[in-house]
Design an enzyme around this catalytic site. Structure first.
Site, PDB file in Angstrom:
ATOM      1  N   PRO A   1      -1.347   1.352 -23.740  1.00  0.00           N
ATOM      2  CA  PRO A   1      -2.255   2.274 -23.039  1.00  0.00           C
ATOM      3  C   PRO A   1      -1.845   2.510 -21.581  1.00  0.00           C
ATOM      4  CG  PRO A   1      -3.388   0.221 -23.653  1.00  0.00           C
ATOM      5  CD  PRO A   1      -2.033   0.165 -24.250  1.00  0.00           C
TER       6      PRO A   1
ATOM      7  N   GLU B   1      -3.121  -8.810 -25.248  1.00  0.00           N
ATOM      8  CA  GLU B   1      -3.299  -8.293 -23.886  1.00  0.00           C
ATOM      9  C   GLU B   1      -2.047  -7.586 -23.367  1.00  0.00           C
ATOM     10  OE1 GLU B   1      -6.311  -8.191 -22.215  1.00  0.00           O
ATOM     11  OE2 GLU B   1      -6.824  -8.724 -24.261  1.00  0.00           O
TER      12      GLU B   1
ATOM     13  N   ARG C   1       8.589  16.030 -36.844  1.00  0.00           N
ATOM     14  CA  ARG C   1       8.443  17.484 -37.023  1.00  0.00           C
ATOM     15  C   ARG C   1       9.539  18.260 -36.321  1.00  0.00           C
ATOM     16  NH1 ARG C   1       4.475  19.844 -34.903  1.00  0.00           N
ATOM     17  NH2 ARG C   1       3.960  21.309 -36.547  1.00  0.00           N
TER      18      ARG C   1
ATOM     19  N   ASP D   1       3.468  26.623 -33.530  1.00  0.00           N
ATOM     20  CA  ASP D   1       2.175  25.957 -33.638  1.00  0.00           C
ATOM     21  C   ASP D   1       1.563  25.703 -32.256  1.00  0.00           C
ATOM     22  OD1 ASP D   1       3.779  23.927 -32.799  1.00  0.00           O
ATOM     23  OD2 ASP D   1       3.653  22.774 -34.651  1.00  0.00           O
TER      24      ASP D   1
END
Ligand code: ADE
Length: 225
Positions: free
Chosen positions: A83, A110, A148, A163
């Site tokens: 994150p 952690e 993709r 897209d």
């Protein structure tokens, strides 16, 4: 791919487009169990943090051993899903699709020992401003987004070009048969056969939708119209 939970990947990789891409040799995903590189008696992959605090930290030795044993070349990007990483975007997917191989490390607990993050990892990515239980789901998301852009993975030619995000705009509304569903009609212009008018309408709709839902994207947009 280095993970404590390789079986988490089996579902997403064994279905649909990613399955077909692997069968056709366009994509090769090798899952490595981090625990196999922990050589102490209990095969420990984590330990308590120096300085105290909650949770556990992934130990440096097993990750280092795994990466240096497995990676194809010195130039293979070593990517940590965390994150704390840079935001992973469509342009990141395009960029990473250019490499012949990638090495993904799924963080857990952690986090990983700072020395690994600083001296072994070359890229850190986050898939959004929320905290997942581990990097596995994030790794699946980025594999899918990158795949993709590997030539041949999407059926139709230029499949990924038009897209959402390709032009910096969200895609406009799509319709299929029937022309009237529960009294609601498909816009006449789409059935007019006038290709210039259809293209103009689609562009206007895309612009409108982006303005309404993601005005932040318009700041960076480089539409090719
Ligand atoms: N691991 C936990 N949360 C994550 C996130 N948002 N992105 C990438 N890896 C993660």
């Amino acid at each position: 791919m280095l993970t404590l939970f390789p079986s988490m990947f089996l579902g997403p990789l064994q279905e649909s487009i990613l399955k077909r891409a692997q069968e056709r040799g366009l994509l090769d995903i090798i899952l490595h169990q981090l625990r196999d590189y922990a050589f102490d008696r209990h095969q420990m992959t984590d330990d308590t943090p120096y300085g105290g605090g909650d949770g556990m930290v992934l130990k440096p030795e097993p990750i280092y051993r795994a990466v240096t044993t497995i990676r194809n070349t010195e130039s293979t990007p070593i990517i940590l899903l965390t994150p704390q990483g840079q935001a992973f975007k469509q342009e990141t997917a395009i960029e990473l699709a250019q490499y012949p191989s990638l090495f993904l490390i799924c963080g857990h607990y952690e986090g990983v020992d700072e020395r690994i993050r600083k001296h072994l990892v070359t890229h850190e990515y986050s898939i959004g401003d929320y905290v997942l239980t581990g990097g596995e789901l994030a790794a699946m998301v980025i594999i899918d987004a990158i795949a993709r852009f590997i030539p041949g993975v999407l059926g139709a030619q230029n499949g990924a070009r038009n897209d959402s995000y390709a032009s910096g705009l969200l895609e406009g509304p799509q319709y299929t048969r029937p022309a009237v569903f529960q009294g609601r009609e498909v816009p006449g212009v789409l059935r007019s056969g006038n290709h210039a008018a259809i293209e103009r309408w689609q562009y206007e709709q895309a612009l409108h939708r982006t303005q309404e839902r993601r005005p932040d994207l318009l700041e960076e947009a480089t539409p090719d119209h």
